[in-house]
Scaffold this motif. Structure first.
Motif, PDB file in Angstrom:
ATOM      1  N   LEU B   9       0.813  -1.218   0.000  1.00 48.86           N
ATOM      2  CA  LEU B   9       0.000   0.000   0.000  1.00 48.86           C
ATOM      3  C   LEU B   9       0.843   1.262   0.000  1.00 48.86           C
ATOM      4  O   LEU B   9       1.801   1.393   0.753  1.00 48.86           O
ATOM      5  CB  LEU B   9      -0.924   0.002   1.226  1.00 48.86           C
ATOM      6  CG  LEU B   9      -1.948  -1.132   1.268  1.00 48.86           C
ATOM      7  CD1 LEU B   9      -2.658  -1.151   2.606  1.00 48.86           C
ATOM      8  CD2 LEU B   9      -2.948  -0.983   0.139  1.00 48.86           C
ATOM      9  N   THR B  10       0.445   2.186  -0.862  1.00 53.06           N
ATOM     10  CA  THR B  10       1.117   3.470  -0.905  1.00 53.06           C
ATOM     11  C   THR B  10       0.052   4.555  -0.719  1.00 53.06           C
ATOM     12  O   THR B  10      -1.117   4.250  -0.520  1.00 53.06           O
ATOM     13  CB  THR B  10       1.892   3.613  -2.242  1.00 53.06           C
ATOM     14  OG1 THR B  10       1.889   4.967  -2.621  1.00 53.06           O
ATOM     15  CG2 THR B  10       1.254   2.827  -3.342  1.00 53.06           C
ATOM     16  N   CYS B  11       0.448   5.817  -0.763  1.00 51.69           N
ATOM     17  CA  CYS B  11      -0.522   6.902  -0.621  1.00 51.69           C
ATOM     18  C   CYS B  11      -1.457   6.886  -1.831  1.00 51.69           C
ATOM     19  O   CYS B  11      -1.022   6.692  -2.963  1.00 51.69           O
ATOM     20  CB  CYS B  11       0.208   8.235  -0.517  1.00 51.69           C
ATOM     21  SG  CYS B  11      -0.893   9.619  -0.214  1.00 51.69           S
ATOM     22  N   PHE B  23       5.916   5.913  -0.093  1.00 46.81           N
ATOM     23  CA  PHE B  23       5.931   4.470   0.171  1.00 46.81           C
ATOM     24  C   PHE B  23       7.198   4.098   0.913  1.00 46.81           C
ATOM     25  O   PHE B  23       8.277   4.537   0.534  1.00 46.81           O
ATOM     26  CB  PHE B  23       5.864   3.693  -1.148  1.00 46.81           C
ATOM     27  CG  PHE B  23       5.930   2.210  -0.962  1.00 46.81           C
ATOM     28  CD1 PHE B  23       4.836   1.507  -0.502  1.00 46.81           C
ATOM     29  CD2 PHE B  23       7.119   1.521  -1.207  1.00 46.81           C
ATOM     30  CE1 PHE B  23       4.902   0.135  -0.314  1.00 46.81           C
ATOM     31  CE2 PHE B  23       7.190   0.156  -1.012  1.00 46.81           C
ATOM     32  CZ  PHE B  23       6.083  -0.543  -0.566  1.00 46.81           C
TER      33      PHE B  23
END
Lengths: 450, 127
Positions: B9-11, B23
């Motif tokens: 998961l990243t922004c 990330f």
């Protein structure tokens, strides 16, 4: 050796794609000798008895598989085939317990006729005990009758198959995952049988990572976890994942089936603003790095029973206060961001693009999409240069049907880069209201009349 | 939500995708829980090439786990080194983040995690 697959005569178009997917999962070389949508009998060539058992062990649409001893349009043909090709097999079964059964598809026989037919196999010389419950071996004569044969007075079936029983498929699994007994479902939960077939087509298996971007109450991840995969899911509506926060939750469903170890993680997100890490397409990756999933399975919202929405404000001019209000309020824990209607076709494109970016080489995307049955209103199968079409299976309703479409992510080196560039440049779909955005929804509420 | 998921998961903000700081997301006030899961070597070997190891080292330290080696183990390492297998299994597949926040290192946006479910929905000015 040839083997006879006895299918269930339902979801016909799903049957062959499922068996082909299972052959890949099990690493079995499969050659289909004869198959027809109208018949539950399919003859295949397989390398061994063990391969035959493995091939169907997790099949949802196969009832059983048999070692094929003979077939023909008359009973005499069957006897001739059995006598000419299988005498070397007979001695193996001389002393074991056994039974004979008659499986008549779309037809029936009187009890006396059954006995006469069974006794006509006396030349096999089996001398073991005849046992009706759990015999060592079971021999079955299959009859394929014409539809409606009894009222039409048709005396004999179209053809016969005779074989030795080997194994049954996994038709008990849909009962285990039956929606009627599941603690937590919603209006659009996928029924257990088709969810399991979807998981098979997407090649869910132990050690694999599967993702459902429209997870809802978790029907697909549960089916994938049942086959040993680690699953992830997201939904724009967090309430569907969270449920009532106690027993009726997505997690609770996994718990009910003892599949919690197959639940990787769930989160609330919108596919058009997805937090999943991914790289831009167009490079020449090594097949895995930067890509996360072995399979993506989903039943996206069609916009009929459930709304089709993404994050954003529908008409910023009409509600100019929406964005400033959001800036002011968004840090509140109970803030619900505004959502706007979205184009169904654009969403399908987004699913394909997302899958191309996140699937490993040969990973599969299997998703459901609706279409009108009228040819003029039929929606085309969406395509993407990075995805090769594997199969299209159709479940027909009255005026519309839904299709389970499966793609394979092809390695970067095989992608037609020109086709990819022209896709990137093509314009986005316009429109603002739900009907403008969604031709299927419009046709549905116009009762599919042109 | 398993720690493995944090590595995926990243922004969600589009402007942040280009930045390396978005990330991994940084856990804040994280409440962890541990499930008992049977070790699955096949799964870990399959997962290994998909993990961003640098990001996992950051996450592991931030969650208070012992520091991970600089280089990721190979599939052979996992098969032969039982302790390494157990440690990775515990971190990635047994540890769950139940409550807290995930913070983007670029824009500072905080994503709330409640009952193990992270919320990545964005207000309209960030879409």
């Amino acid at each position: 050796m040839d083997y006879l697959i006895r299918f269930s005569q339902s979801h016909e178009t799903f049957r062959l794609p499922e068996i082909e997917a299972l052959a890949l999962i099990e690493g079995v070389e499969l050659e289909v000798i004869s198959y027809s949508l109208d018949s539950p009998f399919c003859v295949v060539h397989l390398p061994s008895e063990d391969a035959a058992k493995r091939l169907i062990r997790r099949s949802i649409l196969v009832m059983s598989i048999h070692e094929l001893w003979g077939s023909g349009v008359t009973l005499d043909d069957v006897h001739a085939a059995v006598r000419s090709t299988t005498p070397h097999l007979w001695p193996r079964y001389l002393s074991c317990s056994f039974k004979f059964t008659l499986d008549s598809y779309q037809g029936s026989r009187a009890a006396d006729d059954k006995i006469t037919i069974i006794n006509s196999f006396a030349y096999l010389g089996f001398a073991g005990l005849i046992v009706m419950r759990r015999p060592d071996e079971e021999f079955t004569l299959f009859e394929d009758w014409e539809f409606n044969s009894t009222p039409l007075g048709i005396p004999d079936p179209k053809c016969y198959f005779f074989g030795r029983y080997l194994a049954t498929g996994a038709r008990d699994l849909p009962k285990k995952l039956d929606l009627k007994k599941r603690r937590y479902i919603s209006t659009t939960s996928m029924d257990a049988e088709l969810a399991l077939v979807t998981a098979n087509l997407a090649l869910a298996a132990p050690g694999k990572l599967m993702y459902d971007p429209f997870v809802g109450t978790g029907s697909f991840p549960i089916a994938c976890a049942q086959f040993g995969a680690l699953t992830f899911g997201s939904d724009i509506d967090g309430r569907s994942i969270r449920g009532d926060d106690r027993k009726k939750t997505l997690r609770g469903n996994f718990d009910q089936y003892g599949l919690l170890s197959g639940l990787g993680g769930t989160f609330t997100a919108d596919l058009t603003n997805s937090p999943i890490r991914r790289n831009a397409l167009g490079g020449d990756g090594d097949g895995v790095k930067g890509r996360l999933f072995d399979g993506i399975v989903c039943d996206p919202p069609y916009g009929v029973r459930e709304g089709l929405r993404v994050l954003g404000v529908r008409d910023p001019e009409k509600s100019p206060w929406a964005i400033p209000k959001g800036i002011e309020m968004y840090k509140q824990p109970d803030f619900i961001p505004p959502r706007k209607p979205y184009s169904f076709l654009a969403m399908l494109d987004d699913i394909l693009q997302f899958s191309a970016q996140t699937l490993v080489d040969n990973g599969r995307l299997s998703f459901w999409m609706p279409t009108a049955n009228d040819e003029d209103q039929e929606m085309p199968v969406p395509m993407h240069p990075y995805l090769e079409l594997v199969s299209v299976c159709t479940q027909v309703f009255n005026k519309w049907s839904r299709r389970l479409i499966t793609y394979r992510r092809i390695p970067d080196a095989q992608v037609d880069q020109d086709a990819f560039k022209s896709r990137e440049e093509s314009a986005k779909h316009p429109g603002k209201t739900v009907d403008e955005l969604n031709p299927f929804r419009r046709a549905y509420f116009n009762k599919f009349e042109t | 939500m398993k720690v493995l998921t944090l590595n995926f998961l990243t922004c969600a903000v589009k402007m942040c995708k280009a930045s390396n700081d978005s990330f991994p997301l940084h856990p804040k006030d994280a409440e962890l829980a541990k499930d008992d899961v049977e070790i699955n070597l096949q799964l870990l070997v399959n997962v290994l090439p998909r993990i961003d190891w640098t990001a996992l080292r950051t996450t592991s330290t931030e969650l208070g786990f012992p520091e991970l080696p600089e280089q990721p183990p190979t599939a052979e390492d996992l098969t032969s080194d039982e302790k390494m297998l157990q440690d990775l299994h515990t971190l990635l597949l047994e540890t769950q983040m139940i409550e807290g926040k995930l913070v983007c290192g670029h824009c500072g946006h905080e994503y709330a995690v409640r009952e193990g479910i992270a919320n990545f929905l964005l207000p309209s000015h960030l879409v």
